[in-house]
Design an enzyme around this catalytic site. Structure first.
Site, PDB file in Angstrom:
ATOM      1  N   GLY A   1      47.557  26.185   9.894  1.00 51.87           N
ATOM      2  CA  GLY A   1      48.419  26.567   9.093  1.00 51.87           C
ATOM      3  C   GLY A   1      47.831  27.725   8.293  1.00 51.87           C
TER       4      GLY A   1
ATOM      5  N   ASN B   1      48.554  30.709   8.732  1.00 56.43           N
ATOM      6  CA  ASN B   1      49.686  31.663   8.751  1.00 56.43           C
ATOM      7  C   ASN B   1      50.732  31.189   7.729  1.00 56.43           C
ATOM      8  OD1 ASN B   1      49.567  34.182  10.306  1.00 56.43           O
ATOM      9  ND2 ASN B   1      48.794  32.666  11.719  1.00 56.43           N
TER      10      ASN B   1
ATOM     11  N   ARG C   1      61.861  16.948  27.123  1.00 56.94           N
ATOM     12  CA  ARG C   1      61.970  18.053  26.157  1.00 56.94           C
ATOM     13  C   ARG C   1      63.225  18.490  25.554  1.00 56.94           C
ATOM     14  NH1 ARG C   1      60.115  23.574  26.612  1.00 56.94           N
ATOM     15  NH2 ARG C   1      60.064  23.629  29.018  1.00 56.94           N
TER      16      ARG C   1
ATOM     17  N   MET D   1      52.374  25.148  19.210  1.00 57.21           N
ATOM     18  CA  MET D   1      51.822  25.144  20.682  1.00 57.21           C
ATOM     19  C   MET D   1      52.497  24.269  21.556  1.00 57.21           C
ATOM     20  SD  MET D   1      49.335  27.023  19.917  1.00 57.21           S
ATOM     21  CE  MET D   1      48.271  27.180  21.406  1.00 57.21           C
TER      22      MET D   1
ATOM     23  N   HIS E   1      51.455  36.337  17.935  1.00 56.76           N
ATOM     24  CA  HIS E   1      50.710  36.116  19.050  1.00 56.76           C
ATOM     25  C   HIS E   1      49.300  37.029  18.398  1.00 56.76           C
ATOM     26  CE1 HIS E   1      49.306  35.166  22.970  1.00 56.76           C
ATOM     27  NE2 HIS E   1      48.944  36.620  22.972  1.00 56.76           N
TER      28      HIS E   1
ATOM     29  N   VAL F   1      56.953  33.774  27.977  1.00 54.77           N
ATOM     30  CA  VAL F   1      55.958  33.536  27.349  1.00 54.77           C
ATOM     31  C   VAL F   1      55.621  34.782  26.598  1.00 54.77           C
ATOM     32  CG1 VAL F   1      53.568  32.672  27.102  1.00 54.77           C
ATOM     33  CG2 VAL F   1      55.291  31.691  28.614  1.00 54.77           C
ATOM     34  N   ASP F   2      55.726  35.039  25.226  1.00 55.76           N
ATOM     35  CA  ASP F   2      55.220  35.946  24.515  1.00 55.76           C
ATOM     36  C   ASP F   2      55.997  37.550  24.843  1.00 55.76           C
ATOM     37  OD1 ASP F   2      53.791  34.434  22.656  1.00 55.76           O
ATOM     38  OD2 ASP F   2      52.143  34.487  24.326  1.00 55.76           O
TER      39      ASP F   2
END
Ligand code: GRF
Length: 219
Positions: free
Chosen positions: A15, A17, A68, A93, A112, A147-148
């Site tokens: 944590g 960030n 999910r 994550m 990222h 993804v990103d």
């Protein structure tokens, strides 16, 4: 924009960030409020940092849900309950389902640790080292279903040094993450981000006559 932008921060790790965002709010340079820290890991350092700052925290673990989408529905529910306006992924994550993304259209940011589109996915710093890149860095981007891959808001570059390890490169990149993530959130909070196709434009502040004077629009 009047009032404070309500942030929900999702984090699985230490944590730092999150802490940088808390610090910028506390020193007055970011006009926003973190209304919830949400983790998928009960031991995440981010939860401790949130508690220490007096922020409501919550942990939602995938294992407690059948699948999910069900887990994501639970996350959306707590974020809505907290009236979150911008979702901040800060080392979260876990991939988010389409239902989650649809609940916050253009209202999810991620950071990222590489200069996207280079080195997306896991272990970005290790990928940069193994590839022999001379530069790497970090990217704040809106989240889309890839993804990103979402529209890029801000980036910062750092050198990759000959004797770097994953750890030393990560630390150099993290210092830039802590600088540009609060800055990107500030731009969003001030209503200064526009997305056209996949390009993000940063517009001038709406109510800052000085800046208009220094930087007059081309007629
Ligand atoms: C950062 O390197 C971030 O770029 C990545 O996960 C890491 C989180 O670090 N997405 P921290 O938990 O904020 O210290």
């Amino acid at each position: 924009m009047s009032g404070k932008l309500r942030l929900g921060v999702l984090a699985s790790g230490g944590g730092t960030n999150l802490q940088a965002i808390i610090d910028r709010i506390q020193d007055g340079s970011l006009n926003a409020e973190i209304v919830l820290v949400l983790s998928n890991k009960p031991t995440a350092g981010a939860l401790q940092r949130g508690r220490r700052a007096g922020i409501p925290v919550c942990c939602i673990e995938q294992q407690d849900y059948p699948d999910r989408p069900a887990c994501d529905r639970a996350m959306v529910a707590v974020l809505r309950e907290a009236r979150v306006e911008l979702v901040i992924l800060a080392g979260f994550m876990r991939l988010l389902s389409a239902q989650f993304l649809d609940a916050f259209p253009h209202r999810i940011l991620n950071i990222h640790p590489a200069l996207l589109p280079a080195f997306p996915g896991l272990n970005a710093q290790q990928q940069a080292l193994q590839h022999g890149a001379r530069l790497s860095g970090c990217t704040v981007h809106f989240v889309d279903s890839g993804v990103d891959t979402g529209p890029i808001v801000l980036q910062a570059a750092v050198p990759v040094l000959e004797n770097d390890s994953v750890e030393t490169l990560s630390q150099r990149i993290l210092r830039q993450e802590h600088r540009i993530y609060p800055e990107a959130i500030r731009l969003f909070a001030e209503g200064r981000l526009r997305i056209l196709d996949r390009r993000v434009t940063i517009v001038r502040p709406a109510e800052n006559p000085e800046e208009v004077l220094i930087n007059p629009p081309v007629a």
